[in-house]
Design a protein around this motif. Structure first.
Motif, PDB file in Angstrom:
ATOM      1  N   GLN A 136     102.119   0.370  50.684  1.00  0.00           N
ATOM      2  CA  GLN A 136     103.138   0.569  49.656  1.00  0.00           C
ATOM      3  C   GLN A 136     104.332   1.402  50.132  1.00  0.00           C
ATOM      4  N   ARG A 137     104.262   1.960  51.312  1.00  0.00           N
ATOM      5  CA  ARG A 137     105.429   2.689  51.820  1.00  0.00           C
ATOM      6  C   ARG A 137     106.383   1.742  52.551  1.00  0.00           C
ATOM      7  N   VAL A 138     106.005   0.480  52.547  1.00  0.00           N
ATOM      8  CA  VAL A 138     106.843  -0.538  53.186  1.00  0.00           C
ATOM      9  C   VAL A 138     107.236  -1.577  52.118  1.00  0.00           C
TER      10      VAL A 138
ATOM     11  N   LEU B 123     114.386   1.123  58.719  1.00  0.00           N
ATOM     12  CA  LEU B 123     113.896   0.283  59.819  1.00  0.00           C
ATOM     13  C   LEU B 123     113.414  -1.039  59.236  1.00  0.00           C
ATOM     14  N   SER B 124     113.475  -2.095  60.034  1.00  0.00           N
ATOM     15  CA  SER B 124     112.981  -3.366  59.507  1.00  0.00           C
ATOM     16  C   SER B 124     112.357  -4.224  60.597  1.00  0.00           C
TER      17      SER B 124
ATOM     18  N   LEU C 145     105.614   1.226  59.021  1.00  0.00           N
ATOM     19  CA  LEU C 145     106.134  -0.106  59.301  1.00  0.00           C
ATOM     20  C   LEU C 145     105.270  -0.807  60.361  1.00  0.00           C
ATOM     21  N   ASP C 146     104.916  -0.047  61.415  1.00  0.00           N
ATOM     22  CA  ASP C 146     104.063  -0.608  62.473  1.00  0.00           C
ATOM     23  C   ASP C 146     102.728  -1.068  61.908  1.00  0.00           C
TER      24      ASP C 146
ATOM     25  N   VAL D  10     110.200 -10.135  55.488  1.00  0.00           N
ATOM     26  CA  VAL D  10     110.899  -8.963  56.003  1.00  0.00           C
ATOM     27  C   VAL D  10     110.206  -7.687  55.537  1.00  0.00           C
ATOM     28  N   PHE D  11     109.921  -6.811  56.505  1.00  0.00           N
ATOM     29  CA  PHE D  11     109.307  -5.513  56.234  1.00  0.00           C
ATOM     30  C   PHE D  11     110.381  -4.452  56.388  1.00  0.00           C
ATOM     31  N   ARG D  12     110.503  -3.526  55.419  1.00  0.00           N
ATOM     32  CA  ARG D  12     111.495  -2.455  55.505  1.00  0.00           C
ATOM     33  C   ARG D  12     110.873  -1.124  55.126  1.00  0.00           C
TER      34      ARG D  12
END
Lengths: 236, 236
Positions: A191-193, A166-167, A220-221, A211-213
């Protein structure tokens, strides 16, 4: 991915196949980890195939499987795996039927395209029939973009993907140095993103796409929320 | 060339820098022999720099020298060569003067861009001042295309080129299999000329661009003449 061909290295063509494969893999939640571009040189292809094949789960090659003298990929793949290569009956039959149907001469040059390394599985080519093939973890495909894309579509469903990636993207119209410290704090706390900053210059002004992935929607949220709090001026 | 950055691998951006460098090197008669694209990962960058640096005369990197946390190229280059890295006075002075002039805060994030591996020579950045650097045979440049191009323009004149590479292109509006055998004969008779066939599909028709390259004008003329005799239908 391994792109084979002098035309990329000489600056003659951009590599549409790289862009296409990167996009398709991303959609399939498979991470593209490394790309190499090598010339039409037997030893260079063999060395790259061996290195990439030992390191990664799957290798996708593009280019060098046509009928001309500079199409040496199939031989090099056979060399990399130390297996024999020869004209194979099923590939010859496919090509023969196609050329008969289209009233095209099935000459010695075209017969080269029926040469398949021992133990390979053919990859369907719905456009011009001459097949690609998978040998071990290496998927060997044509360089012509329309054919490459069709072969990728044939191969991808056969691979196992992980969870979908997801991004989220944001844009900050300020130079990176203005926000790097705060962004680093967010990256540290989430750190999980994976958070990337991709700077640009537009009309003389500096800006950056952030960009977040992640494969985890909740993580992510949280990261995106923290970012929006810290950077209310960021645009989606 | 080594392209550093998740954005290429994830399919977010095409690599304009690769296309630019390939073109500029070709103009300068320097052959681009290999390209690798790796993610923003320390160990991957170190391994690629070591492999490429040992194999080729010059390595050009793009990306990862900005102020954000994912800009790790300078550290990785220092790691690859086993040298120390720290803020260097001349780089700090360049940045300091530029930020003072532009009334921009010279914060810790921006100070990262003054970190230069020991023994490196700075590469001029006429756009945003933060320098690239050359260490050994590795030329480390920014990923933002406008800055990358400017740095390439700074570096190229310092390198020694061979004799200029000459080329001729023709187009044949027929599938490669129709002419591969005759082309192979020409290639065999003109070994001082590299002959490549780059197929395409246009409006459902197969065709190919045939490119002749050599540093010897006479050899190139001879090969092109033989080609035009054999393929009167080829277009320039």
């Amino acid at each position: 991915m391994l792109v084979i061909g002098d035309e990329i290295l000489s600056g003659r063509t951009t590599d549409a196949n790289l862009v296409h494969l990167a996009h398709e893999l991303s959609e399939a939640a498979i991470e593209l980890k490394e790309v190499r571009v090598v010339a039409d040189d037997h030893d260079d292809i063999v060395a790259a195939v061996r290195a990439l094949s030992a390191r990664w789960d799957h290798i996708f090659t593009s280019g060098g499987i046509g009928p001309t003298h500079d199409d040496i990929t199939a031989e090099a793949i056979a060399g990399a795996f130390g297996v024999a290569i020869d004209v194979r009956d099923d590939a010859r039959a496919l090509l023969g039927a196609y050329y008969r149907r289209n009233n095209v001469e099935f000459n010695a040059a075209r017969m080269r395209m029926a040469r398949i390394p021992e133990g390979a599985v053919l990859i369907d080519n719905p456009i011009s029939v001459a097949p690609g093939f998978t040998l071990g973890n290496v998927h060997v495909m044509a360089g012509v973009p329309a054919i490459f894309c069709a072969m990728v579509a044939s191969v991808l469903p056969t691979l196992m993907g992980g969870a979908p990636m997801l991004s989220r993207s944001f844009r900050i119209d300020r130079p990176e140095g203005d926000f790097a410290a705060e962004l680093a704090e967010i990256a540290l706390l989430h750190q999980r993103v994976a958070i990337g900053s991709y700077p640009f210059v537009l009309n003389g002004h500096f800006g950056s796409n952030i960009v977040f992935r992640s494969i985890e929607a909740a993580a992510l949220d949280l990261a995106a929320e923290a970012f929006c709090m810290a950077f209310p001026m960021a645009r989606k």
